[in-house]
Design an enzyme around this catalytic site. Sequence first.
Site, PDB file in Angstrom:
ATOM      1  N   ASP A   1      -4.430 -14.234 -22.245  1.00 32.37           N
ATOM      2  CA  ASP A   1      -3.840 -13.104 -22.244  1.00 32.37           C
ATOM      3  C   ASP A   1      -2.630 -13.490 -21.619  1.00 32.37           C
ATOM      4  OD1 ASP A   1      -1.091 -11.595 -21.548  1.00 32.37           O
ATOM      5  OD2 ASP A   1      -2.867  -9.555 -21.290  1.00 32.37           O
TER       6      ASP A   1
ATOM      7  N   PHE B   1      -5.060  -5.902 -16.949  1.00 34.46           N
ATOM      8  CA  PHE B   1      -3.930  -4.878 -17.194  1.00 34.46           C
ATOM      9  C   PHE B   1      -3.459  -5.786 -18.625  1.00 34.46           C
ATOM     10  CE2 PHE B   1      -0.049  -3.797 -18.585  1.00 34.46           C
ATOM     11  CZ  PHE B   1       0.318  -2.664 -19.464  1.00 34.46           C
TER      12      PHE B   1
ATOM     13  N   LYS C   1       6.794 -10.473 -24.591  1.00 38.20           N
ATOM     14  CA  LYS C   1       7.396  -9.904 -23.329  1.00 38.20           C
ATOM     15  C   LYS C   1       8.921 -10.762 -23.929  1.00 38.20           C
ATOM     16  CE  LYS C   1       4.871  -7.143 -19.777  1.00 38.20           C
ATOM     17  NZ  LYS C   1       5.858  -6.265 -20.956  1.00 38.20           N
TER      18      LYS C   1
END
Length: 425
Positions: A251, A166, A280
């Site tokens: 990531d 994801f 984030k």
Amino acid sequence: MRAPGVDILSTAGSIESASSAGPVGSASSAGEFRRAEARTAHNYHPLPVVVEHAEGAWMTDLEGRRFLDLLAGYSALNFGHGHPALLQVAHEQLDRLTLTSRAFVHDRFAAFCTALGDLCGKDLVLPMNTGAEAVETAIKVARKWGYEVKGVAPGAAEIIVMSGNFHGRTTTIVGFSDDPDAHGGFGPFTPGFVMVPYGDLAALEAAVTENTVGVLVEPIQGEGGVVIPPDGYLRGVREVCTRESVLLLADEIQSGLGRTGRTFACDHEDVVPDVYILGKALGGGIVPVSAVVADRDVLGVLRPGQHGSTFGGNPLACAVGHAVVGLLATGEHQARAAELGVLMRRRLEALVGHGVLAIRTRGLWAGVDVDPAIGTGRAVCEALMTRGVLAKDTHGSTIRLAPPLVVAAEDLDWGLDQLAAVVNR
């Protein structure tokens, strides 16, 4: 442990009754929830909670009921809601300057890029906004590096990706997802990606060709349910990439910036990727901030006009991001995540065989596979909601726990008590 005087929903209820329950609270919350459902596209399936205020690890709804946040905005709120140091910096910057665009240089830009580059041990920083935007940036950089540095034939570059990945929701990114909900109905997709099983080093080695320019990997797959690869896997990926002249793109959008008890999840295997993809928590829960961080021989392939972002690296983002890096530079939050992670793992291990089939934890991050006989992950989260705890399900009967790193030990313990009561019945 509940704070004195806090009005938390105390109805235990059953998972079955929680699954069919309407929005919590009185007409105010119920009305707001219905209005939201009526006038917004249904790209999310939120729990029926309407949050009005939050502080630290706690959120409060319109009726004043408090909920322990065990999701932390998918790790965007590593430092909790309304961290005073971050709020102060944001307020001060709002009064000075918020946006210039990258057409000019502002006085917070160099300091942020320098601090983040130093935290990562890299030369250059390319600030963006969202995590998906940072992933797209890394893909473009890897391809351009492949053509200009590695010598791959024009248009032939390939990036190896992992099953269960994801990385965001753009059409390019969902095109190399194997989740039907992510890619179904959104094609045609961008070519140039080769998928291999996550955690399978032999499959990765076999997939590398002369056209491979990058390996894009989550050190821990968050959306997949906090899936941790086998010990030594990341080191093996690093060795393959080095040997084959391929960029390792990590990531760390969910796993990085303190979540796992280290600054980066890659640190657990002493692996340094060629490219860090961050987001984030970098925005401190205040403003979207993401970045691609790499050495000059990688990010230096970009030249003016070849990539950009109007809001990327804006003054407010840089001020908050710099303050976030300052919090991480002390190591305090990483140590806290490691310490509280021991508590969380111990409590979750005790549930295996008692409504829980398996757990996976790293630092203050956990995937909990609930016995399907108990209920779906959604049903468990709804039952937790009635007990004043907010979490998120994924992939059927799995729930994810990612408390803010500032959560009090007694509050975390209380929250895990509620989970135990829900699944062990």
